[in-house]
Scaffold this active site. Sequence first.
Site, PDB file in Angstrom:
ATOM      1  N   ASP A 197      -5.146  11.812  85.747  1.00 61.62           N
ATOM      2  CA  ASP A 197      -3.997  12.028  86.801  1.00 61.62           C
ATOM      3  C   ASP A 197      -4.319  13.502  87.307  1.00 61.62           C
ATOM      4  O   ASP A 197      -4.193  13.995  88.239  1.00 61.62           O
ATOM      5  CB  ASP A 197      -2.703  12.016  86.335  1.00 61.62           C
ATOM      6  CG  ASP A 197      -2.259  10.559  86.238  1.00 61.62           C
ATOM      7  OD1 ASP A 197      -1.535  10.038  87.157  1.00 61.62           O
ATOM      8  OD2 ASP A 197      -2.502   9.901  85.132  1.00 61.62           O
ATOM      9  N   VAL A 198      -4.614  14.395  86.023  1.00 57.30           N
ATOM     10  CA  VAL A 198      -4.766  15.719  86.195  1.00 57.30           C
ATOM     11  C   VAL A 198      -6.026  16.078  87.096  1.00 57.30           C
ATOM     12  O   VAL A 198      -6.187  16.807  88.120  1.00 57.30           O
ATOM     13  CB  VAL A 198      -5.048  16.649  84.863  1.00 57.30           C
ATOM     14  CG1 VAL A 198      -5.419  18.087  85.145  1.00 57.30           C
ATOM     15  CG2 VAL A 198      -3.561  16.356  84.175  1.00 57.30           C
TER      16      VAL A 198
END
Length: 258
Positions: A197-198
């Site tokens: 996600d990051v």
Amino acid sequence: MRRPDEESASGADVHLTVVIPAYNEATRIRPTLRRIQHYLSGQSRPFEIVVYLDGCDDATAEVVADELAVSPSARVLVGSTNRGKGHAVRSAMLKARGRFVLFTDADLSTPIEEVERLLGALNSGAHVAIGSRALADSRIRVPQSYWRRALGRSFNYLVRWLLIPGIQDTQCGFKCFRAGVARRVFSRQRIDGFGFDVEVLWIAIRLGYRVAEVPITWNNSPLSTVHPIRDAFGMFLSVLAIRWNDWRGRYEDARQQE
């Protein structure tokens, strides 16, 4: 230079693709599929559902096949081995045909109806819209335990310090992209675990895309498959991996594939 962030490459008639990564979700995915199909079928916009089975060794495949058997707007992708959520989401996102592409968790902690908020942000000029549990207008109906919230806050502080200042919640599993943006971002994405996600947000920002953080309704699932220690440690390592991949030019290499 003009960026291909507006149109779908192969599915101009599909308005929204909903991607669901699944690993051993036999006990949770049936109501999720029913709710998503019921909601989207009630809209006037064409849609598709793409489920990626990430090397499941339980009855997930049978449950998904049963629920989607009569749905002409669904596809199932099958991974032979469990490689992680990042790999599952990437594989499905790159095969999406919709003008907009949402990925959501198999437990549907964020109700599918909240996609309208994300689509509103995209239609207002954002390239990526992400659900956030950290905004004042978000509604947390079932919160996580204290120690999970503490781990999450610590991770977000690290992410904001080292990679992405300004985004309060990078880990909510409810994110929507314009089709061209999704292709450009996920063709560069490398991390197979929960830290992806990051990575995708960092790539999007590096490419100059606008990311909108949107308040959502959220319910914690007591059956979460996230391991509090192993996966938290892996996400911390992923922050370092992003910097390492960037230093090695792995994200630059992907540009040559376009």
